[in-house]
Design an enzyme around this catalytic site. Structure first.
Site, PDB file in Angstrom:
ATOM      1  CD  GLU A   1       2.166   7.994   0.510  1.00  0.00           C
ATOM      2  OE1 GLU A   1       2.706   6.857   0.394  1.00  0.00           O
ATOM      3  OE2 GLU A   1       2.728   8.948   1.053  1.00  0.00           O
TER       4      GLU A   1
ATOM      5  CB  CYS B   1       1.333  -0.749  -3.453  1.00  0.00           C
ATOM      6  SG  CYS B   1       1.640  -0.663  -1.676  1.00  0.00           S
TER       7      CYS B   1
ATOM      8  CB  CYS C   1      -0.161   3.149  10.240  1.00  0.00           C
ATOM      9  SG  CYS C   1       0.018   1.446  10.840  1.00  0.00           S
TER      10      CYS C   1
ATOM     11  CB  CYS D   1       6.703   0.241  12.802  1.00  0.00           C
ATOM     12  SG  CYS D   1       5.607  -1.184  13.036  1.00  0.00           S
TER      13      CYS D   1
ATOM     14  CB  CYS E   1       6.960   2.635   9.227  1.00  0.00           C
ATOM     15  SG  CYS E   1       5.554   2.868   8.126  1.00  0.00           S
TER      16      CYS E   1
ATOM     17  CB  CYS F   1       4.518   3.127   3.204  1.00  0.00           C
ATOM     18  SG  CYS F   1       2.795   3.286   3.631  1.00  0.00           S
TER      19      CYS F   1
END
Length: 375
Positions: free
Chosen positions: A115, A128, A135, A139, A142, A366
Site C-alpha cells: 500500500e 506514505c 512485515c 507487533c 498492527c 497500515c
C-alpha cells in the site's frame, strides 16, 4: 529451495529479511547515474541516452514510452523494457477526506500486494510509502505485522510509489488541483531498516536533484523504525538530513517486549541512546511514535515515565490514536485518557502532538486494505 517451498514465519517469530523470491525487474530507479550510463552502454547505445531516460522518468514523470519524442521508436523498444519496465499495477484506490486522501493497493510483478497513501493538507502533500510487502516485526496491534513478511521491496518499487503519487497530482487526480509532494514518510507496510539497502537507495533517488532523482528535500523525508539499533547507527553514519522516527509505543521494557517484540533484543534505553546519537549527528529532532491503546499503554504513570526518558532531548512525540483492525482486541484510548497523556508529557517539557487520523473509513491502518483485497 524454491519460493513455493519456503514456510511462513511462525507466530512470534521475528523476520529481518524476506524469503528468497524472484527479483523485481531492473529499473532506472534502482541505479545510480553512473550505473544507468553503464547499463545503456551495455545495450549498445550511447551513455547520454541514460540521461534522456532519467529526464523522462524523474523530471517529466513519463510512464508511456510514446511520450518520449526525443527517442526513436526503435530506441524506445530497445531501452524501455530493459530500464523502464512497468513495476506496479494499481489494484484498488480509495479516497476519503473530500478526495484529499488516497490509499492505493499495488500489485508487483510477482503478485505481492502493498500500500501507499497520499495525503493532502493545506500546507503540504505527504506520501506514505511501503518498504516491504508485509512485515516481520510481529507487533500484535498492527495489521501488517500480523500478516507476516512476504518480501522486501526493491528501490525502484519504493520510488515508483512516489512517482505515481506525483503523476496523480500533476494530472488533477487529487482534490485541490495540481501540486507537489513535499513530504515522504516511510511508515507504510514493513520495517524500513530491515530493508536497509533498498530504502537507502530510495531515499537517494527521491532526494537527488532532478533529473538524477525526484528532487524532494531530505528534510522532508522521515524514516521510521521499531528500533533496529545497529541499523540506526548505520543510518547515523550516512550523514543524511532525513528525520528519524522511532515507533516506541511503550516506555517500559516489560510492556514493550509484548507490543514491539524486537524489544527483546534491543531494550528501550538502547533504542533511545541510538536515536539520541542520530539527533546529535544530524541536528534533526527525533520523532517518537506512540500508538495510544486503551488500557494498555495509555496510563498517566506511563506518560510520566516517557516524559522523564525524553526530557531535555531533541525530540517530539507523535501520539497516534490507534486505528483498530477488524476483530482485534486493541482499540483507541478514551479521549480523556489521551488528553491526560498529553498533559503529563507537556508537564515534563516534551513537545507532543496528536496525529490527524486520516483514512479511517478506507481501511486506513497500515495493512488493512491490502488484507481486504487478498481476502
Amino acid at each position: 529451495m524454491s519460493s513455493e517451498e519456503i514456510t511462513p514465519p511462525r507466530p512470534g517469530q521475528l523476520v529481518f529479511a524476506g524469503p528468497r523470491r524472484a527479483k523485481p525487474p531492473r529499473h532506472l530507479a534502482d541505479l545510480t547515474v553512473a550505473e544507468r550510463r553503464e547499463a545503456v552502454a551495455a545495450l549498445g547505445e550511447k551513455p547520454f541516452r541514460a540521461d534522456q531516460l532519467s529526464r523522462h522518468y524523474f523530471d517529466r514523470l513519463v510512464d508511456d514510452p510514446a511520450d518520449m519524442p526525443d527517442l526513436s521508436k526503435a530506441l524506445r523498444e530497445k531501452l524501455v523494457p530493459e530500464l523502464l519496465p512497468r513495476l506496479l499495477s494499481p489494484v484498488r484506490d480509495l479516497a476519503c477526506d473530500g478526495g484529499r486522501t488516497h490509499k492505493t493497493v499495488w500489485k508487483a510483478f510477482d503478485g505481492v500486494l502493498f500500500e501507499s497513501v497520499l495525503m493532502r493538507y493545506p500546507d503540504r502533500v505527504t506520501m506514505c510509502v511501503s518498504s516491504q510487502a508485509g512485515c516481520g516485526m510481529n507487533c500484535p496491534f498492527c495489521a501488517t505485522g500480523q500478516a507476516g513478511l512476504t518480501r522486501n521491496l526493491s528501490t525502484a518499487e519504493i520510488v515508483e510509489q512516489v512517482a505515481a503519487g506525483q503523476r496523480a497530482l500533476n494530472q488533477g487526480g487529487i482534490a485541490g488541483g495540481p501540486g507537489r509532494i513535499s513530504n515522504i514518510v516511510f511508515m507504510g507496510m514493513g520495517e524500513p531498516l530491515a530493508n536497509y539497502k533498498a530504502v537507502l537507495g530510495a531515499v537517494r533517488r527521491i532526494t537527488d536533484p532532478s533529473p538524477s532523482g525526484l528532487g524532494i528535500s531530505q528534510r522532508g523525508v522521515t524514516v521510521s523504525t521499531v528500533g533496529l539499533v545497529p541499523a540506526i547507527e548505520k543510518l547515523t553514519a550516512e550523514d543524511l538530513s532525513v528525520r528519524l522516527a522511532v515507533s516506541l509505543h511503550a516506555p517500559d521494557d516489560e510492556l514493550r517486549d509484548t507490543l514491539v517484540p524486537i524489544n527483546t533484543r534491543w531494550k528501550v534505553r538502547e533504542v533511545l541512546d541510538a536515536a539520541w546519537g542520530y539527533a546529535r549527528r544530524t541536528g534533526r529532532r527525533v520523532s517518537i511514535e506512540y500508538a495510544l491503546i486503551k488500557d494498555v499503554n495509555d496510563q498517566a504513570w506511563r506518560a510520566d515515565l516517557l516524559g522523564r526518558l525524553l526530557k531535555g532531548k531533541l525530540v517530539h512525540v507523535n501520539l497516534i490514536p490507534l486505528n483498530p483492525t477488524p476483530g482485534s482486541k486493541w482499540t483507541a484510548s478514551r479521549p480523556e485518557d489521551e488528553r491526560e497523556f498529553v498533559r503529563r508529557l507537556e508537564s515534563h517539557g516534551v513537545a507532543v502532538t496528536v496525529r490527524d487520523t486520516r483514512g479511517r473509513e478506507i481501511d486506513g491502518a497500515c495493512g488493512q486494505l491490502a488484507a481486504a483485497v487478498q481476502t
